[in-house]
Design a protein around this motif. Structure first.
Motif, PDB file in Angstrom:
ATOM      1  N   GLY A 363       0.799  -1.106  -0.074  1.00  0.00           N
ATOM      2  CA  GLY A 363       0.171  -0.206  -0.146  1.00  0.00           C
ATOM      3  C   GLY A 363       0.951   1.344   0.126  1.00  0.00           C
ATOM      4  O   GLY A 363       1.898   1.394   0.908  1.00  0.00           O
ATOM      5  N   GLY A 364       0.556   2.228  -0.806  1.00  0.00           N
ATOM      6  CA  GLY A 364       1.429   3.263  -1.060  1.00  0.00           C
ATOM      7  C   GLY A 364       0.988   4.416  -0.087  1.00  0.00           C
ATOM      8  O   GLY A 364       0.283   4.184   0.895  1.00  0.00           O
ATOM      9  N   ALA A 365       1.501   5.496  -0.181  1.00  0.00           N
ATOM     10  CA  ALA A 365       1.479   6.627   0.786  1.00  0.00           C
ATOM     11  C   ALA A 365      -0.193   7.054   0.876  1.00  0.00           C
ATOM     12  O   ALA A 365      -0.581   7.390   2.189  1.00  0.00           O
ATOM     13  N   GLU A 366      -0.855   7.097   0.011  1.00  0.00           N
ATOM     14  CA  GLU A 366      -2.190   7.597   0.003  1.00  0.00           C
ATOM     15  C   GLU A 366      -3.225   6.476   0.700  1.00  0.00           C
ATOM     16  O   GLU A 366      -4.076   6.712   1.361  1.00  0.00           O
ATOM     17  N   TYR A 367      -2.911   5.317   0.273  1.00  0.00           N
ATOM     18  CA  TYR A 367      -3.727   4.223   0.913  1.00  0.00           C
ATOM     19  C   TYR A 367      -3.334   4.043   2.435  1.00  0.00           C
ATOM     20  O   TYR A 367      -4.381   4.089   3.103  1.00  0.00           O
ATOM     21  N   GLN A 368      -2.218   4.230   2.679  1.00  0.00           N
ATOM     22  CA  GLN A 368      -1.685   3.988   4.315  1.00  0.00           C
ATOM     23  C   GLN A 368      -2.213   5.309   5.108  1.00  0.00           C
ATOM     24  O   GLN A 368      -2.643   5.265   6.134  1.00  0.00           O
ATOM     25  N   LEU A 369      -2.281   6.402   4.399  1.00  0.00           N
ATOM     26  CA  LEU A 369      -3.064   7.562   5.092  1.00  0.00           C
ATOM     27  C   LEU A 369      -4.441   7.598   5.229  1.00  0.00           C
ATOM     28  O   LEU A 369      -5.126   8.023   6.425  1.00  0.00           O
ATOM     29  N   GLU A 370      -5.029   6.738   4.270  1.00  0.00           N
ATOM     30  CA  GLU A 370      -6.560   6.607   4.516  1.00  0.00           C
ATOM     31  C   GLU A 370      -6.685   5.523   5.881  1.00  0.00           C
ATOM     32  O   GLU A 370      -7.567   5.940   6.600  1.00  0.00           O
ATOM     33  N   GLN A 371      -5.817   4.751   5.664  1.00  0.00           N
ATOM     34  CA  GLN A 371      -6.009   3.706   6.978  1.00  0.00           C
ATOM     35  C   GLN A 371      -5.476   4.439   8.297  1.00  0.00           C
ATOM     36  O   GLN A 371      -6.284   4.094   9.336  1.00  0.00           O
TER      37      GLN A 371
END
Length: 385
Positions: A363-371
């Protein structure tokens, strides 16, 4: 670059790993690993076992070393620094530690001695086609049979899946239950298709068409089983961050050496103050990435294993930062080198590819920020304070 206060045992572990890589893992070995159909040289994997590295995630009761995630991250950072291609994080951290979490004694006795000895390699098929890195989106189905369970469906991007001896995977049992299953490689109805990522690492796509001999490791409602899977992925994400920090550190060293030897207009490129400022910025990014990764590992190493919300928060924050730092590192190193930085023949090019792949893996930065945002909205913010 700072080692951020490693203890004596961790210093010795890092030093021994560096010496092993310097002595026995050069470009020729790396290229042979890339060329191997499984992306894993059996001789090197056996050496990992002899060094005790494969025993680190295994409990002492199962003849392992029961190492902390913090200690494992120290080792993994050095493997990243050496651009080791064998799937240590995928197999030893993601798959083996999940297996340890859920397997019953008879299965532990059957598989873990081989895992520690290097003769058995596990892989966890965490994701399915078209769902990004959401482990909760499970379409694979499982039906009970006389011999166990029959599985049908697909898994993609199986890290360490090429050449694995057994697979762990999740499947729906009925409409509201989920199971975690173990399946031997070579089972009738199982098709494993290896492929390479951008940086040369091997993964696999697998198709199950009525595999009849899958064994249940855990089964229950989504609220019971999914946290086990998420914990395993979060733990491996932290280890992956440590590996990426090692790759970043090596790319930084290569770039620094180039800037102190390459001359233009009668002086080295690195003598330019603007270049020096850019290098300092990169060094700070690496140190911050290392600090966040070790902080995340420490959460998993708490006596109770840490609160699930806090674990997710720390792993997501670490991966979001490391993903962006990895992108910055490869972009800057290529710019500072010029076109030579992208060539296959030059050492840096291999590190650039690994960093580019690492920025999106798990998971990239955007995905991880959503998490990360979901843990603030859904969880108690006070849980981490």
């Amino acid at each position: 670059m700072s080692e951020q206060n490693l203890n004596d045992d961790q210093d010795m572990l890092a030093d021994s790993a560096r010496k092993y890589i310097a002595r026995g893992y050069g470009n020729a070995v790396r290229e042979a690993s890339f060329a191997h159909p499984h992306g894993c040289l059996p001789a090197r994997w056996n050496e990992f076992a002899e060094l005790g590295w494969l025993a680190m995630p295994v409990p002492e009761a199962d003849d392992g070393l029961n190492s902390s995630l913090g200690d494992i991250c120290v080792l993994v950072e050095e493997l990243g620094r050496g651009l080791v291609n064998e799937p240590f994080v995928a197999s030893a951290v993601l798959a083996t530690m999940l297996f340890v979490d859920v397997a019953k004694p008879e299965l532990r006795a059957r598989y873990l001695p081989g895992v520690v000895a290097g003769s058995q390699r596990l892989a966890f098929a965490a994701w399915e086609p078209g769902i990004s890195f959401d482990a909760g989106a499970v379409a694979m189905t499982a039906q009970p049979t006389g011999q166990g369970f029959s599985l049908k469906g697909k898994k993609s991007l199986v890290l360490g899946g090429a050449g694995a001896h057994a697979y762990l995977l999740a499947a729906m049992v009925g409409s509201d239950s989920i199971g975690l299953f173990l399946m031997e490689a070579g089972s009738p109805g199982l098709t494993v298709t290896p492929r390479s990522l951008y940086d040369g690492q091997r993964v696999a796509d697998i198709v199950l068409d009525g595999v009849e001999c899958a064994q249940a490791l855990a089964m229950g409602s989504r609220d019971e089983v999914l946290p086990l899977i998420e914990r395993a992925i979060d733990r491996a994400t932290v280890a992956h961050c440590a590996e990426t920090v090692g790759v970043m550190a090596a790319a930084f060293d290569i770039t620094r050496e180039y800037l102190t030897t390459r001359k233009q207009f009668g002086r080295t490129i690195g003598a330019n103050q603007v270049i020096q400022h850019r290098m300092v910025d990169l060094m700070v990014e690496i140190e911050e990435a290392r600090a966040l990764t070790r902080a995340a590992a420490s959460v998993f190493d708490q006596e109770d294993g840490g609160n699930a919300t806090v674990r997710r928060r720390y792993s997501a924050a670490a991966k979001a930062f490391v993903a962006r730092a990895a992108t910055l590192m490869w972009e800057e190193s290529v710019q500072l080198h010029g076109a030579i930085g992208m060539t296959q023949e030059y050492t840096l090019g291999h590190f650039v590819k690994r960093l580019a792949a690492a920025s999106t893996l798990y998971g990239g930065a955007e995905y991880q920020l959503e998490q990360l945002a979901s843990t603030v909205v859904d969880g108690s913010l006070a849980a981490c304070c």
